[in-house]
Design a protein around this motif. Structure first.
Motif, PDB file in Angstrom:
ATOM      1  N   GLY A  27       0.855  -1.126  -0.139  1.00  0.00           N
ATOM      2  CA  GLY A  27      -0.062  -0.009  -0.082  1.00  0.00           C
ATOM      3  C   GLY A  27       0.896   1.244  -0.153  1.00  0.00           C
ATOM      4  N   LEU A  28       1.984   1.309   0.099  1.00  0.00           N
ATOM      5  CA  LEU A  28       2.824   2.466   0.295  1.00  0.00           C
ATOM      6  C   LEU A  28       3.408   2.684  -1.210  1.00  0.00           C
ATOM      7  CD1 LEU A  28       5.285   2.038   3.336  1.00  0.00           C
ATOM      8  CD2 LEU A  28       3.231   3.707   2.966  1.00  0.00           C
ATOM      9  N   TYR A  29       3.809   3.947  -1.824  1.00  0.00           N
ATOM     10  CA  TYR A  29       4.388   4.259  -3.045  1.00  0.00           C
ATOM     11  C   TYR A  29       4.841   5.415  -2.922  1.00  0.00           C
ATOM     12  CZ  TYR A  29      -0.276   6.635  -3.729  1.00  0.00           C
ATOM     13  OH  TYR A  29      -1.260   7.331  -3.254  1.00  0.00           O
ATOM     14  N   VAL A  30       5.572   5.940  -3.894  1.00  0.00           N
ATOM     15  CA  VAL A  30       6.175   7.177  -3.942  1.00  0.00           C
ATOM     16  C   VAL A  30       5.582   7.977  -5.368  1.00  0.00           C
ATOM     17  CG1 VAL A  30       8.291   8.515  -4.588  1.00  0.00           C
ATOM     18  CG2 VAL A  30       8.332   6.480  -2.869  1.00  0.00           C
ATOM     19  N   LYS A  31       5.087   9.410  -4.950  1.00  0.00           N
ATOM     20  CA  LYS A  31       4.670  10.248  -5.842  1.00  0.00           C
ATOM     21  C   LYS A  31       5.891  11.210  -6.032  1.00  0.00           C
ATOM     22  CE  LYS A  31      -0.291  10.625  -4.667  1.00  0.00           C
ATOM     23  NZ  LYS A  31      -1.133  11.462  -4.121  1.00  0.00           N
ATOM     24  N   VAL A  32       6.481  11.171  -7.397  1.00  0.00           N
ATOM     25  CA  VAL A  32       7.486  12.236  -7.746  1.00  0.00           C
ATOM     26  C   VAL A  32       7.060  13.120  -8.779  1.00  0.00           C
ATOM     27  CG1 VAL A  32       9.781  11.986  -8.761  1.00  0.00           C
ATOM     28  CG2 VAL A  32       9.149  10.351  -7.246  1.00  0.00           C
ATOM     29  N   GLY A  33       7.553  14.322  -8.554  1.00  0.00           N
ATOM     30  CA  GLY A  33       7.376  15.571  -9.661  1.00  0.00           C
ATOM     31  C   GLY A  33       6.712  16.555  -8.747  1.00  0.00           C
ATOM     32  N   PHE A  34       5.320  16.920  -9.028  1.00  0.00           N
ATOM     33  CA  PHE A  34       4.782  17.943  -8.260  1.00  0.00           C
ATOM     34  C   PHE A  34       3.518  17.395  -7.595  1.00  0.00           C
ATOM     35  CE2 PHE A  34       6.507  19.084 -12.418  1.00  0.00           C
ATOM     36  CZ  PHE A  34       7.610  20.077 -12.140  1.00  0.00           C
ATOM     37  N   PRO A  35       3.785  16.628  -6.240  1.00  0.00           N
ATOM     38  CA  PRO A  35       2.411  16.103  -5.732  1.00  0.00           C
ATOM     39  C   PRO A  35       1.716  16.980  -5.044  1.00  0.00           C
ATOM     40  CG  PRO A  35       4.565  15.381  -4.679  1.00  0.00           C
ATOM     41  CD  PRO A  35       4.905  16.147  -5.910  1.00  0.00           C
ATOM     42  N   GLN A  36       0.358  16.822  -5.071  1.00  0.00           N
ATOM     43  CA  GLN A  36      -0.643  17.839  -4.596  1.00  0.00           C
ATOM     44  C   GLN A  36      -0.248  18.343  -3.110  1.00  0.00           C
ATOM     45  OE1 GLN A  36      -2.525  19.703  -6.620  1.00  0.00           O
ATOM     46  NE2 GLN A  36      -3.274  20.883  -4.846  1.00  0.00           N
ATOM     47  N   GLU A  37       0.277  17.248  -2.335  1.00  0.00           N
ATOM     48  CA  GLU A  37       0.299  17.237  -0.825  1.00  0.00           C
ATOM     49  C   GLU A  37       1.503  18.092  -0.550  1.00  0.00           C
ATOM     50  OE1 GLU A  37      -0.919  12.851  -2.043  1.00  0.00           O
ATOM     51  OE2 GLU A  37       0.431  14.554  -2.684  1.00  0.00           O
ATOM     52  N   SER A  38       2.398  18.645  -1.603  1.00  0.00           N
ATOM     53  CA  SER A  38       3.480  19.392  -1.211  1.00  0.00           C
ATOM     54  C   SER A  38       3.133  20.878  -1.601  1.00  0.00           C
ATOM     55  CB  SER A  38       4.664  18.825  -2.135  1.00  0.00           C
ATOM     56  OG  SER A  38       4.901  17.551  -1.911  1.00  0.00           O
ATOM     57  N   VAL A 157       9.942  20.561  -7.759  1.00  0.00           N
ATOM     58  CA  VAL A 157      10.153  19.190  -7.939  1.00  0.00           C
ATOM     59  C   VAL A 157      10.519  18.411  -6.735  1.00  0.00           C
ATOM     60  CG1 VAL A 157      11.320  17.181  -9.095  1.00  0.00           C
ATOM     61  CG2 VAL A 157      10.889  19.304 -10.159  1.00  0.00           C
ATOM     62  N   THR A 158       9.629  17.575  -6.159  1.00  0.00           N
ATOM     63  CA  THR A 158       9.897  16.950  -4.901  1.00  0.00           C
ATOM     64  C   THR A 158       9.144  15.549  -5.098  1.00  0.00           C
ATOM     65  OG1 THR A 158       9.837  16.976  -2.542  1.00  0.00           O
ATOM     66  CG2 THR A 158       7.671  17.727  -3.780  1.00  0.00           C
ATOM     67  N   TYR A 159       8.913  14.844  -3.879  1.00  0.00           N
ATOM     68  CA  TYR A 159       8.127  13.486  -3.812  1.00  0.00           C
ATOM     69  C   TYR A 159       7.687  13.541  -2.544  1.00  0.00           C
ATOM     70  CZ  TYR A 159      11.965  12.335  -0.806  1.00  0.00           C
ATOM     71  OH  TYR A 159      12.918  12.304   0.537  1.00  0.00           O
ATOM     72  N   VAL A 160       6.524  12.680  -2.350  1.00  0.00           N
ATOM     73  CA  VAL A 160       6.083  12.128  -1.102  1.00  0.00           C
ATOM     74  C   VAL A 160       5.856  10.776  -1.225  1.00  0.00           C
ATOM     75  CG1 VAL A 160       4.785  14.477  -0.483  1.00  0.00           C
ATOM     76  CG2 VAL A 160       3.757  12.421  -1.940  1.00  0.00           C
ATOM     77  N   VAL A 161       6.074   9.971   0.108  1.00  0.00           N
ATOM     78  CA  VAL A 161       5.711   8.732   0.516  1.00  0.00           C
ATOM     79  C   VAL A 161       4.412   8.852   0.851  1.00  0.00           C
ATOM     80  CG1 VAL A 161       6.346   6.770   1.572  1.00  0.00           C
ATOM     81  CG2 VAL A 161       8.155   8.002   0.826  1.00  0.00           C
ATOM     82  N   ALA A 162       3.545   8.140   0.071  1.00  0.00           N
ATOM     83  CA  ALA A 162       1.982   7.899   0.306  1.00  0.00           C
ATOM     84  C   ALA A 162       1.634   6.397   0.667  1.00  0.00           C
ATOM     85  CB  ALA A 162       1.588   8.653  -0.951  1.00  0.00           C
TER      86      ALA A 162
END
Length: 164
Positions: A27-38, A157-162
């Motif tokens: 269920g964990l994954y990485v969003k990379v680029g311009f994630p809305q949560e950032s 440009v960033t990432y979040v672990v979601a």
């Protein structure tokens, strides 16, 4: 003939550690680029009004990535992924091995993947092979460098672990 009374014993705790890592990964994954949560990055230049929401930066990035009627396609995101496909595969495999062997946590592995991809995307923005800017754009912008004006997009440009 197979015997039905075979018992496996995990003497070093490896199985439990691997099972726990796999359960944590589920269920964990990485969003990379311009994630809305950032939040958007800060511009390096005071030109214009900076974006206050990541969706604004993502929209501008999409215009450049895919082009519009007035902006030629400058596929920085696709160049970063396509140009690093093998390195990315090796990097992900290495992170997976580190998690499975107990050298790092699942979250640390995903964080490192996010950092890796973010740096590749930023490198593509800085050094990508793109169609040159129009002379009128160079004149108003004061630079011939595509994709970098105020620096807010590259700084965003960033990432979040979601988690699903």
């Amino acid at each position: 003939m197979l015997r039905g009374d075979i018992t496996l014993t995990d003497r070093v705790g490896g199985y439990g550690r691997i099972r726990e890592a796999l359960e944590h990964l589920d269920g964990l994954y990485v969003k990379v680029g311009f994630p809305q949560e950032s939040k958007p990055g800060q511009p390096d230049s005071p030109k214009g009004k900076p974006a206050t929401e990541m969706s604004e930066v993502a929209t501008i990035a999409a215009f450049h990535e895919f082009g519009t009627a007035r902006i030629p396609e400058r596929p920085f995101f696709r160049q970063a992924l396509d140009g690093n496909r093998e390195d990315l595969k090796k990097f992900i495999d290495n992170q997976y091995s580190n998690v499975m062997s107990g050298k790092q946590s699942t979250t640390d592995g995903l964080e490192r993947i996010g950092q890796f991809l973010s740096s590749k995307i930023k490198g593509s923005i800085r050094n990508g092979n793109f169609e040159p800017l129009a002379e009128s754009t160079v004149g108003s912008k004061g630079s011939s460098k595509p994709l970098i004006d105020t620096g807010q997009m590259i700084n965003s440009v960033t990432y979040v672990v979601a988690e699903e």
